[in-house]
Design a protein around this motif. Structure first.
Motif, PDB file in Angstrom:
ATOM      1  N   ALA A 607     149.984 -35.716  82.319  1.00 55.24           N
ATOM      2  CA  ALA A 607     151.204 -35.611  81.513  1.00 55.24           C
ATOM      3  C   ALA A 607     150.971 -36.302  80.170  1.00 55.24           C
ATOM      4  N   TYR A 608     151.238 -35.586  79.074  1.00 53.15           N
ATOM      5  CA  TYR A 608     150.993 -36.110  77.726  1.00 53.15           C
ATOM      6  C   TYR A 608     152.279 -36.760  77.219  1.00 53.15           C
ATOM      7  N   CYS A 609     152.449 -38.026  77.601  1.00 52.63           N
ATOM      8  CA  CYS A 609     153.714 -38.732  77.356  1.00 52.63           C
ATOM      9  C   CYS A 609     153.729 -39.479  76.024  1.00 52.63           C
ATOM     10  N   PHE A 610     152.636 -40.104  75.654  1.00 52.30           N
ATOM     11  CA  PHE A 610     152.504 -40.861  74.405  1.00 52.30           C
ATOM     12  C   PHE A 610     153.584 -41.935  74.281  1.00 52.30           C
ATOM     13  N   GLU A 611     153.768 -42.731  75.337  1.00 53.69           N
ATOM     14  CA  GLU A 611     154.741 -43.825  75.282  1.00 53.69           C
ATOM     15  C   GLU A 611     154.106 -45.192  75.544  1.00 53.69           C
ATOM     16  N   GLY A 612     152.798 -45.269  75.551  1.00 50.48           N
ATOM     17  CA  GLY A 612     152.141 -46.557  75.712  1.00 50.48           C
ATOM     18  C   GLY A 612     151.746 -46.839  77.147  1.00 50.48           C
ATOM     19  N   ARG A 613     150.713 -47.654  77.295  1.00 47.76           N
ATOM     20  CA  ARG A 613     150.123 -47.928  78.605  1.00 47.76           C
ATOM     21  C   ARG A 613     151.123 -48.541  79.583  1.00 47.76           C
ATOM     22  N   LEU A 614     151.950 -49.471  79.124  1.00 44.28           N
ATOM     23  CA  LEU A 614     152.869 -50.149  80.033  1.00 44.28           C
ATOM     24  C   LEU A 614     153.881 -49.176  80.629  1.00 44.28           C
ATOM     25  N   ALA A 615     154.497 -48.357  79.769  1.00 42.08           N
ATOM     26  CA  ALA A 615     155.462 -47.378  80.268  1.00 42.08           C
ATOM     27  C   ALA A 615     154.778 -46.377  81.195  1.00 42.08           C
ATOM     28  N   HIS A 616     153.570 -45.972  80.864  1.00 44.55           N
ATOM     29  CA  HIS A 616     152.847 -45.004  81.696  1.00 44.55           C
ATOM     30  C   HIS A 616     152.472 -45.597  83.049  1.00 44.55           C
ATOM     31  N   GLN A 617     152.129 -46.881  83.077  1.00 47.20           N
ATOM     32  CA  GLN A 617     151.799 -47.510  84.358  1.00 47.20           C
ATOM     33  C   GLN A 617     153.003 -47.492  85.296  1.00 47.20           C
ATOM     34  N   THR A 618     154.160 -47.856  84.768  1.00 45.44           N
ATOM     35  CA  THR A 618     155.363 -47.839  85.601  1.00 45.44           C
ATOM     36  C   THR A 618     155.723 -46.413  85.996  1.00 45.44           C
ATOM     37  N   GLU A 656     158.498 -30.155  87.494  1.00 44.91           N
ATOM     38  CA  GLU A 656     159.668 -30.646  86.771  1.00 44.91           C
ATOM     39  C   GLU A 656     160.408 -31.726  87.554  1.00 44.91           C
ATOM     40  N   ARG A 657     160.375 -31.634  88.895  1.00 45.60           N
ATOM     41  CA  ARG A 657     161.092 -32.627  89.711  1.00 45.60           C
ATOM     42  C   ARG A 657     160.462 -34.016  89.608  1.00 45.60           C
ATOM     43  N   LEU A 658     159.196 -34.076  89.213  1.00 45.92           N
ATOM     44  CA  LEU A 658     158.530 -35.369  89.086  1.00 45.92           C
ATOM     45  C   LEU A 658     159.003 -36.143  87.862  1.00 45.92           C
ATOM     46  N   PHE A 659     159.639 -35.458  86.923  1.00 48.14           N
ATOM     47  CA  PHE A 659     160.033 -36.099  85.672  1.00 48.14           C
ATOM     48  C   PHE A 659     161.532 -35.969  85.416  1.00 48.14           C
ATOM     49  N   GLU A 660     162.298 -35.868  86.489  1.00 46.56           N
ATOM     50  CA  GLU A 660     163.747 -35.869  86.344  1.00 46.56           C
ATOM     51  C   GLU A 660     164.232 -37.294  86.110  1.00 46.56           C
ATOM     52  N   GLU A 661     165.329 -37.429  85.392  1.00 44.19           N
ATOM     53  CA  GLU A 661     165.811 -38.756  85.000  1.00 44.19           C
ATOM     54  C   GLU A 661     166.247 -39.599  86.194  1.00 44.19           C
ATOM     55  N   ASP A 662     166.583 -38.941  87.308  1.00 40.69           N
ATOM     56  CA  ASP A 662     167.004 -39.734  88.467  1.00 40.69           C
ATOM     57  C   ASP A 662     165.841 -40.487  89.113  1.00 40.69           C
ATOM     58  N   ILE A 663     164.627 -40.289  88.598  1.00 40.15           N
ATOM     59  CA  ILE A 663     163.498 -41.051  89.120  1.00 40.15           C
ATOM     60  C   ILE A 663     163.669 -42.542  88.832  1.00 40.15           C
ATOM     61  N   LEU A 664     164.507 -42.856  87.819  1.00 41.85           N
ATOM     62  CA  LEU A 664     164.790 -44.257  87.489  1.00 41.85           C
ATOM     63  C   LEU A 664     165.869 -44.843  88.390  1.00 41.85           C
ATOM     64  N   GLY A 665     166.322 -44.066  89.351  1.00 40.94           N
ATOM     65  CA  GLY A 665     167.326 -44.560  90.285  1.00 40.94           C
ATOM     66  C   GLY A 665     166.698 -45.026  91.568  1.00 40.94           C
ATOM     67  N   ARG A 743     161.656 -47.270  77.507  1.00 40.86           N
ATOM     68  CA  ARG A 743     160.816 -46.208  76.944  1.00 40.86           C
ATOM     69  C   ARG A 743     160.650 -45.059  77.923  1.00 40.86           C
ATOM     70  N   ILE A 744     160.597 -45.374  79.218  1.00 37.64           N
ATOM     71  CA  ILE A 744     160.532 -44.292  80.210  1.00 37.64           C
ATOM     72  C   ILE A 744     161.801 -43.457  80.155  1.00 37.64           C
ATOM     73  N   SER A 745     162.944 -44.116  80.018  1.00 37.86           N
ATOM     74  CA  SER A 745     164.212 -43.392  79.931  1.00 37.86           C
ATOM     75  C   SER A 745     164.233 -42.475  78.717  1.00 37.86           C
ATOM     76  N   LEU A 746     163.749 -42.984  77.564  1.00 40.14           N
ATOM     77  CA  LEU A 746     163.681 -42.141  76.363  1.00 40.14           C
ATOM     78  C   LEU A 746     162.748 -40.957  76.572  1.00 40.14           C
ATOM     79  N   LEU A 747     161.619 -41.204  77.224  1.00 42.02           N
ATOM     80  CA  LEU A 747     160.664 -40.132  77.502  1.00 42.02           C
ATOM     81  C   LEU A 747     161.293 -39.053  78.374  1.00 42.02           C
TER      82      LEU A 747
END
Length: 859
Positions: A607-618, A656-665, A743-747
């Protein structure tokens, strides 16, 4: 606009100078009793502007005692400023005493400063906090006329900044008439910094002064001769070109992003140093003596170059420096401008700087950074709310200084900008914790540190509590460190405890610019000798990688998305991107590109997220947890600053289900409950808050002991008091800092708005190759090396169909195999390395012998 009195006007005129408008503006503001934030480019005389009103005041009305307090984020900067300020004071014959006070200041000098304070005292946030705990703090600071905070942008928004803000609030009580001055060259959020300085946390209380811009910096990009690396982040392939630049310049600072990278680049430059150029090494793990010798040598013009980390980022004024080299992508525009400003420290001359990207993605990031510098765009997040753990430490420090009423302290604390919105409930809970540990811990006498008298005043319980507080004061909580000591010789510096635990006697590693052989442990020291056989390792340090800023990441996405912007990129990178567009597609500017493909019996997702290593690790932790729920059989993942790569046993479907916003829940809650990360965070917070004490009279706890104690208390609190103030602080920090949830939420929001594009490919895409090479560095070991070599070469041949790129990546993976993340293995130069091998080896040995003398340079 103000005017300069004599002898100041004469001193300026005698050098052919005229005071700059922003210097006179600060003088005028001081005459009106106004606080001010000065934003002026490097070389514009910011520091002199900050001190000029104090010097003129002391000239007009000489007096004893402390007049101006200067706070710096770096010890080295405080020492450098004191040295630079002393010269004009002596030249004008002013009877003004200037001294520094940091953790390196000898005890006898600290005692003298309390008895006879200098007029100007230069210090750090930690030393200021310690001074404020002294019983005579009201006397020491009662006559204070000004507080100058240098490089204020580097402090605001950090825990050190929280500590400083609380210290400023205390100074506002002790010296309410003292004006405040903030200095910075790079300010993205001026109103937030004005509020940080303000005694009422309101920006309108602080005047904003903008200095005129200087000459535009000359910013070049340097690529290695031959092939351009696909992966890696050390930049060692470019060291021959960097050495040539050093040789052609007068004095160069080579900035790197990590301490491990500093050691590796220094050694690589030394191997190339056929001219015996004096080159120094400077990073935070070296001893104070070694750092001071390097700083003094640079100031005296005895070095041609120094390899440095962020330890030299801020404010150091070495006029002889005419070139800055940034090895590796800068990760932020403001950080880059700070480093550029170290060269040609004069406003009317352009700073010369060279960017040295370590791989192809970093070429794009460096291009984006150059464009942002040209557009005069600054980045950086606004200051966040203050940490509750820092508040707990401050409450205890105030009690150590003297009794207080809770209502009075709450009013004072909320005058500090980071705590302006602090609720009374949080304050009372923090006070209760400091008082007796809180409900779950109140039965333990060791946590009883305060008591209340009949009038409701808070007192410290004993002198032992005060002593412990002073020994553990501060917000810098590092991974446990061990001293590195030469057998029968001096201490060279410190490395992390975990790194030493991986060594056995006879292993060798690179540290302090030297090849060292590990001999064994002695109490809290690692005993080493010079030399060693085999491939040496390089210590890495937890948390040392810098995050890619949001603004720079957005520019990188924009360049990738727009083929017209590719013209600014080198030909190999343009060809790489054209191959990507042919084999798959380019990442969208606002949406999210996700590629999946089979490889080596596994399925990969990139996934080409470009949000930095820390956000990508989480995000990787959350995505693999959801993969598990969806039956994809996740096997692992890897995060870089640019992409998230995961691999699993079964073909990913419904991506698409892997990157739904409810993943932060639910996934986030479940993962945080299970993760050891929260335990590590709790340990740091508990240390700052004073629950766990690292330093004790005559002893120091090991990292293992501290972790064990923290884990036990963490479990007790989760079971019996889940809403404990330190658990709330832990969750707050995990959400805002450790996991980069924002940053994950913004992504995820950007992906939802712009659309998720899933490309199911038959083979790896060109943009995914660096991630797979990096992935190999993490998990390949032993007999799997040959398999990785064949697999990586074959995958590039499939993508490109061209022998040239096939051969290029084959060579790159061959070099990558021995590496393990930051702990890249390097070999000592051996006799016969080219026609000059014997001479080079001899010079290397002379370097090893001479390094302990101080300057890591030849005699």
């Amino acid at each position: 606009m103000g005017t300069l009195p004599e002898p100041f006007a004469g001193w300026f005129a005698g050098r052919g100078w005229a005071p700059r408008p922003h210097q006179l503006a600060l003088l005028q503001a001081a005459r009106r009793g106004e606080s001010a934030l000065l934003v002026a480019p490097t070389g514009g005389g910011k520091t002199l502007a900050g001190f000029l009103p104090s010097l003129t005041d002391l000239h007009a009305a000489p007096r004893d005692g402390l007049h101006t307090l200067y706070v710096s984020p770096l010890k080295a900067l405080a020492v450098d400023i004191a040295r630079n300020l002393t010269a004009p004071v002596e030249e004008m014959g002013l009877p003004i005493a200037i001294e520094t006070r940091t953790g390196d200041t000898p005890a006898n000098r600290r005692a003298r400063q309390r008895a006879a304070p200098p007029n100007l005292l230069l210090t750090t946030p930690e030393s200021l906090a310690l001074l404020l705990t002294l019983p005579d703090a009201p006397t020491l600071f009662g006559g204070l006329g000004a507080v100058v905070v240098d490089e204020i942008h580097a402090l605001a928004g950090t825990k050190r900044g929280d500590q400083l803000a609380l210290g400023l609030a205390r100074l506002g009580t002790l010296a309410p008439k003292a004006r405040r001055v903030g200095l910075s060259a790079t300010v993205a959020h001026p109103d937030a910094l004005r509020a940080f300085l303000s005694p009422t946390a309101r920006p309108d209380d602080v005047r904003l002064v903008i200095g005129a811009g200087g000459a535009e910096p000359m910013l070049d990009m340097l690529l290695p001769e031959g092939r351009l690396p696909w992966g890696g982040h050390m930049g060692l392939a470019s060291m021959p070109e960097v050495y040539r630049r050093i040789r052609e310049a007068k004095v160069t600072i080579v900035f790197v992003n990590t301490r491990a990278q500093a050691e590796l680049c220094f050694q690589a430059l030394w191997r190339l140093n056929d001219d015996n150029l004096p080159i120094g090494l400077h990073h935070g793990s070296l001893t104070v003596e070694q750092r001071r010798k390097v700083e003094a040598a640079m100031a005296a013009g005895r070095l041609r170059a120094v390899v440095a980390t962020a330890s030299l980022d801020l404010g150091i004024d070495w006029g002889a420096v005419d070139q800055v080299v940034q090895v590796g992508a800068p990760k932020g525009v403001s950080r880059l401008l700070q480093r550029i400003g170290r060269a040609n420290h004069r406003l009317d001359e352009p700073s010369r700087a060279v960017l040295v990207p370590a791989n192809r993605f970093e070429v794009i990031e460096c291009t984006a950074a150059r464009q942002a510098v040209a557009a005069q765009e600054l980045d950086g997040d606004p200051p966040r709310p203050g940490g509750l753990d820092v508040l707990c430490q401050h409450i205890l420090a105030c009690a150590v200084a003297g009794p207080f009423l809770p209502d009075d302290l709450y009013a004072e604390v909320t005058r500090a900008q980071p705590y302006a919105a602090l609720t009374r409930r949080d304050f009372d809970d923090a006070l209760r914790f400091v008082e007796d540990g809180g409900y779950a811990l109140s039965s333990y006498d060791r946590f009883r540190r305060l008591f209340r008298d009949a009038d409701g005043r808070i007192h410290v319980r004993s002198n032992a509590v005060a002593r412990q507080l002073r020994m553990n004061l501060g917000t810098i909580v590092e991974t446990p460190l061990l001293k590195v000591r030469l057998r029968g010789g001096p201490v060279l510096g410190e490395v992390e405890e975990w790194f030493i635990s991986t060594l056995t006697p006879g292993d060798c590693f690179i540290f302090a610019g030297q090849l060292l052989r590990f001999e064994g442990l002695d109490a809290m020291s690692a005993i080493v000798s010079r030399g060693g056989e085999g491939e040496p390792r390089v210590p890495a340090y937890a948390g040392s990688r810098m995050p890619l800023t949001t603004w720079l990441a957005a520019r990188v996405r924009a360049i990738l998305h727009d083929p017209k912007a590719w013209k600014a990129l080198p030909a190999p990178v343009q060809e790489w991107l054209r191959l990507q567009r042919h084999a798959s597609q380019m990442p969208p500017k606002d949406g999210l590109l996700v590629e999946t493909f089979p490889r080596g019996g596994k399925w990969f997702l990139v996934a080409y997220c470009f949000e930095g290593r820390l956000a990508h690790q989480t995000l990787g932790m959350l995505v693999t947890k959801r993969m598990e729920r969806l039956g994809m059989g996740p096997l692992g993942y890897l995060a870089t600053d640019y992409v998230l790569a995961a691999w699993c046993a079964f073909e990913p479907t419904g991506v698409e289900r892997l990157f739904e916003e409810d993943i932060l829940g639910e996934e986030l809650e479940e993962w945080m409950a299970e993760s050891s990360m929260l335990r590590r965070s709790f340990r740091n917070i508990a240390t700052i808050a004073g629950l766990i004490e690292k330093n004790h009279p005559g002893q120091e706890k090991s990292g293992r002991q501290m972790t064990m104690n923290a884990d036990l208390i963490y479990d007790v609190l989760r079971r019996h008091e889940p809403d404990h103030i330190l658990l709330r602080a832990t969750r707050q920090e995990a959400a805002s800092g450790l996991t980069d949830v924002a940053r994950i939420s913004l992504l995820l929001a950007r992906a939802r708005a712009g659309g998720i594009v899933h490309r199911a490919l038959p083979r790896v895409s060109p943009l995914a190759v660096p991630a797979l090479i990096e992935e190999g560095r993490e998990w390949v070991a032993g007999g799997a090396e040959d398999a990785l070599l064949a697999e990586a070469a074959a995958m590039v041949e499939e993508v490109t169909g061209g022998a040239e790129l096939f051969t290029e990546v084959l060579a790159e993976v061959t070099e990558a195999i021995p590496a393990r993340g930051d702990r890249d293995r390097v070999r000592r130069p051996r006799r016969g390395d080219g026609k000059d091998g014997r001479a080079r080896d001899g010079r290397y040995n002379r370097f090893i012998r001479s390094a302990p003398k101080g300057l890591t340079t030849p005699r």
